[in-house]
Design a protein around this motif. Structure first.
Motif, PDB file in Angstrom:
ATOM      1  N   ASP A 179      39.022  19.246   5.587  1.00  0.00           N
ATOM      2  CA  ASP A 179      40.647  19.373   5.695  1.00  0.00           C
ATOM      3  C   ASP A 179      41.397  19.940   6.514  1.00  0.00           C
ATOM      4  N   LEU A 180      40.927  21.178   6.937  1.00  0.00           N
ATOM      5  CA  LEU A 180      41.607  21.602   7.852  1.00  0.00           C
ATOM      6  C   LEU A 180      41.384  21.453   9.322  1.00  0.00           C
ATOM      7  N   LEU A 181      40.671  20.793   9.756  1.00  0.00           N
ATOM      8  CA  LEU A 181      39.822  19.725  10.936  1.00  0.00           C
ATOM      9  C   LEU A 181      40.518  18.534  11.443  1.00  0.00           C
ATOM     10  N   LEU A 182      41.079  18.163  10.195  1.00  0.00           N
ATOM     11  CA  LEU A 182      42.363  16.904  10.109  1.00  0.00           C
ATOM     12  C   LEU A 182      43.592  17.149  10.490  1.00  0.00           C
ATOM     13  N   HIS A 183      43.982  18.630  10.733  1.00  0.00           N
ATOM     14  CA  HIS A 183      45.156  19.242  11.023  1.00  0.00           C
ATOM     15  C   HIS A 183      45.253  19.497  12.908  1.00  0.00           C
ATOM     16  N   GLY A 184      44.096  19.546  13.601  1.00  0.00           N
ATOM     17  CA  GLY A 184      43.354  20.573  14.758  1.00  0.00           C
ATOM     18  C   GLY A 184      42.101  21.011  15.202  1.00  0.00           C
ATOM     19  N   ASP A 185      42.266  20.817  16.903  1.00  0.00           N
ATOM     20  CA  ASP A 185      41.092  20.976  17.359  1.00  0.00           C
ATOM     21  C   ASP A 185      40.667  22.640  17.546  1.00  0.00           C
ATOM     22  N   THR A 186      41.810  23.216  16.798  1.00  0.00           N
ATOM     23  CA  THR A 186      41.860  24.020  17.564  1.00  0.00           C
ATOM     24  C   THR A 186      42.513  25.317  16.850  1.00  0.00           C
ATOM     25  N   GLY A 187      41.949  26.065  16.448  1.00  0.00           N
ATOM     26  CA  GLY A 187      42.504  27.710  15.284  1.00  0.00           C
ATOM     27  C   GLY A 187      41.968  28.859  14.645  1.00  0.00           C
ATOM     28  N   ILE A 188      42.347  29.312  14.176  1.00  0.00           N
ATOM     29  CA  ILE A 188      41.934  30.629  13.156  1.00  0.00           C
ATOM     30  C   ILE A 188      41.793  30.843  11.564  1.00  0.00           C
ATOM     31  N   GLY A 189      41.269  31.326  11.466  1.00  0.00           N
ATOM     32  CA  GLY A 189      41.621  32.191   9.512  1.00  0.00           C
ATOM     33  C   GLY A 189      40.369  32.721   9.095  1.00  0.00           C
ATOM     34  N   SER A 190      40.415  32.398   7.599  1.00  0.00           N
ATOM     35  CA  SER A 190      39.783  33.385   7.220  1.00  0.00           C
ATOM     36  C   SER A 190      39.082  32.809   6.035  1.00  0.00           C
ATOM     37  N   GLY A 191      37.656  33.261   5.524  1.00  0.00           N
ATOM     38  CA  GLY A 191      37.133  31.738   4.522  1.00  0.00           C
ATOM     39  C   GLY A 191      37.068  32.729   3.256  1.00  0.00           C
ATOM     40  N   ASP A 192      36.544  31.856   1.941  1.00  0.00           N
ATOM     41  CA  ASP A 192      36.691  32.285   0.606  1.00  0.00           C
ATOM     42  C   ASP A 192      36.378  33.513   0.640  1.00  0.00           C
ATOM     43  N   GLY A 193      37.070  34.402  -0.604  1.00  0.00           N
ATOM     44  CA  GLY A 193      36.841  35.274  -0.698  1.00  0.00           C
ATOM     45  C   GLY A 193      37.162  36.282   0.537  1.00  0.00           C
ATOM     46  N   LEU A 194      37.416  35.615   1.606  1.00  0.00           N
ATOM     47  CA  LEU A 194      38.090  37.114   3.028  1.00  0.00           C
ATOM     48  C   LEU A 194      36.629  37.066   3.631  1.00  0.00           C
ATOM     49  N   ASP A 195      36.284  35.858   3.272  1.00  0.00           N
ATOM     50  CA  ASP A 195      34.348  35.910   3.752  1.00  0.00           C
ATOM     51  C   ASP A 195      34.946  35.697   5.911  1.00  0.00           C
ATOM     52  N   GLY A 196      35.029  36.232   6.440  1.00  0.00           N
ATOM     53  CA  GLY A 196      34.871  36.853   7.788  1.00  0.00           C
ATOM     54  C   GLY A 196      35.920  36.494   8.379  1.00  0.00           C
ATOM     55  N   GLU A 197      35.974  36.546   9.946  1.00  0.00           N
ATOM     56  CA  GLU A 197      37.014  35.595  10.550  1.00  0.00           C
ATOM     57  C   GLU A 197      36.439  34.815  11.297  1.00  0.00           C
ATOM     58  N   LEU A 198      37.008  33.344  11.802  1.00  0.00           N
ATOM     59  CA  LEU A 198      37.286  31.912  12.205  1.00  0.00           C
ATOM     60  C   LEU A 198      37.797  31.682  13.129  1.00  0.00           C
ATOM     61  N   ILE A 199      36.547  31.192  14.320  1.00  0.00           N
ATOM     62  CA  ILE A 199      37.973  30.483  15.663  1.00  0.00           C
ATOM     63  C   ILE A 199      36.967  29.700  15.618  1.00  0.00           C
ATOM     64  N   ILE A 200      38.624  28.341  15.583  1.00  0.00           N
ATOM     65  CA  ILE A 200      37.889  27.043  15.973  1.00  0.00           C
ATOM     66  C   ILE A 200      37.727  26.664  17.389  1.00  0.00           C
ATOM     67  N   ILE A 201      37.159  26.283  18.027  1.00  0.00           N
ATOM     68  CA  ILE A 201      37.350  26.139  19.442  1.00  0.00           C
ATOM     69  C   ILE A 201      36.799  24.619  20.106  1.00  0.00           C
ATOM     70  N   ASP A 202      37.543  23.418  20.100  1.00  0.00           N
ATOM     71  CA  ASP A 202      36.854  21.999  20.530  1.00  0.00           C
ATOM     72  C   ASP A 202      36.596  21.772  19.047  1.00  0.00           C
ATOM     73  N   GLY A 203      36.784  21.759  17.858  1.00  0.00           N
ATOM     74  CA  GLY A 203      36.873  21.311  16.559  1.00  0.00           C
ATOM     75  C   GLY A 203      35.373  21.860  15.830  1.00  0.00           C
ATOM     76  N   LYS A 204      35.263  22.683  16.763  1.00  0.00           N
ATOM     77  CA  LYS A 204      34.247  23.938  16.531  1.00  0.00           C
ATOM     78  C   LYS A 204      34.517  24.843  15.419  1.00  0.00           C
ATOM     79  N   PRO A 205      34.070  25.303  14.223  1.00  0.00           N
ATOM     80  CA  PRO A 205      34.378  25.821  13.751  1.00  0.00           C
ATOM     81  C   PRO A 205      33.517  27.143  13.170  1.00  0.00           C
ATOM     82  N   TYR A 206      33.733  28.879  14.241  1.00  0.00           N
ATOM     83  CA  TYR A 206      32.996  29.386  13.763  1.00  0.00           C
ATOM     84  C   TYR A 206      33.399  31.135  13.227  1.00  0.00           C
ATOM     85  N   LYS A 207      32.427  31.030  12.496  1.00  0.00           N
ATOM     86  CA  LYS A 207      32.537  32.237  11.374  1.00  0.00           C
ATOM     87  C   LYS A 207      31.749  33.527  12.194  1.00  0.00           C
ATOM     88  N   ILE A 208      32.441  34.761  12.338  1.00  0.00           N
ATOM     89  CA  ILE A 208      32.080  35.933  12.690  1.00  0.00           C
ATOM     90  C   ILE A 208      31.963  36.431  11.166  1.00  0.00           C
TER      91      ILE A 208
END
Lengths: 237, 237
Positions: free
Chosen positions: A29-58
């Motif tokens: 649902d987040l990707l419905l609003h963009g192909d680029t972004g940042i965030g964090s996961g459930d339980g503050l699970d890591g750092e997210l970065i979205i590039i060209d529609g691909k959501p990476y978690k560190i």
């Protein structure tokens, strides 16, 4: 239908400060609003970065994975990329970036995204471990984060700048995440040196904030006792 | 296409505090985002209330007119009405309204609209005169506002409630405007007594904020020196 003047955000800065870390929106649902972004996961699970529609978690150990559609975020930004080239000097430092944007281009009251792709002589990033319930607060969680230093790295920064009236809603100032092209390092970015590459800026005139109005902990929490700006300043810089 | 879960806002509370009163969105464009709303005009020209798609302005003398499509607003809220009946006691006071919503229904972290239509034993409203450039700030402008008291009036309140993290973006707490059915009295509402009629609530889960990113005064203003929350508390209660 892709409005490139809009920045979407799920959750607020205020929500994560007291430890309301439940994921309240799926990546799908987040990707419905963009192909680029940042965030964090459930339980503050890591750092997210979205590039060209691909959501990476560190994650907290620095390992990088692409998260699945049903991965959820308590806090996340997304927008559809339409960055405009912004000229900066070679061997750019983070202080020179701030100088170019605020002292020269005077963008302090504008909400915008930045994207840097190229080589960095050094980057300093960090990431947190997923927390378990009962969740600690944001400051307590940040005490166990890991810091990673990279040298001579090629990678991408995605960042958002929010003007001061957004200090409790979003992260006032810059909020930047980084990932290396070879996925060897990434996380919440706190410093970089000697950047050479492409630098783009994308300004917004609409901000869409989604609140987790079906989340019981959120609805019942007393935010008046939280030092929201203080905690965000301490943990997100 | 009408999303009844969204609240739209043009401008911020922060913008009007230092006197940035330029109208930055036309009523025609505001009405694209809703048939119900409140706001103020260019130069802080009166108090607006939008009911069933009709935008009424109450000026500093209390005169009511319907404004034209090209009338502009520095600050305005709009949404598409889908109010749900909310049971309250007969002869409702403003304190009892607050008690029902916050102590009983626990809506303090929810962004929502209210609509009351019926008879009021008394209402206390006020309105401001349109200002000229160079604009005074919000507190200075409020010093010349007029207060109107009505008794045994049939009319409508449209109001929005914003949780505390919105304190610089919007008006923290309730922001309510009133207009009599016979247009004899209206304005920014500060008190009412003994209401009997229909009471509806409409909750939102998305907030769309539009910023005047082509307004030079806005882009160049230094908001860090303004006491935004203090000024809003002093003038909008």
């Amino acid at each position: 239908m892709q409005n490139t003047n809009q920045l979407f955000q799920n959750g607020t800065g205020a929500i994560v400060v007291p430890g309301l870390f439940d994921g309240t929106l799926s990546i799908k649902d987040l990707l419905l609003h963009g192909d680029t972004g940042i965030g964090s996961g459930d339980g503050l699970d890591g750092e997210l970065i979205i590039i060209d529609g691909k959501p990476y978690k560190i994650d907290g150990d620095g390992n990088v994975t692409i998260v699945s559609d049903d991965f959820t975020v308590p806090f996340g930004n997304a927008h559809f990329a339409d960055f405009k080239d912004f000229e900066v000097k070679d061997n750019l430092s983070i202080d020179e970036l701030n100088d170019a944007i605020f002292n020269e281009a005077k963008l302090q009251n504008t909400q915008f995204a930045i994207k840097l792709h190229g080589t960095f002589q050094s980057v300093k990033v960090r990431s947190v471990y997923k927390q378990s319930k009962p969740y600690p607060n944001l400051i307590k969680t940040a005490e166990s984060e890991h810091i990673f230093n990279g040298e001579n790295i090629t990678g991408t920064i995605i960042g958002y700048y929010n003007p001061s009236p957004f200090s409790q809603i979003a992260v006032y100032g810059f909020h930047m995440h980084f990932i290396a092209d070879d996925l060897s390092i990434g996380g919440h970015l706190s410093d970089f040196r000697n950047f050479n590459g492409e630098f783009g800026i994308q300004k917004f005139n609409q901000f869409i904030l989604q609140l987790p109005t079906d989340n019981k902990e959120f609805l019942e929490h007393d935010f008046s006792k939280d030092d929201i700006e203080g905690a965000i300043n301490q943990t997100e810089r």
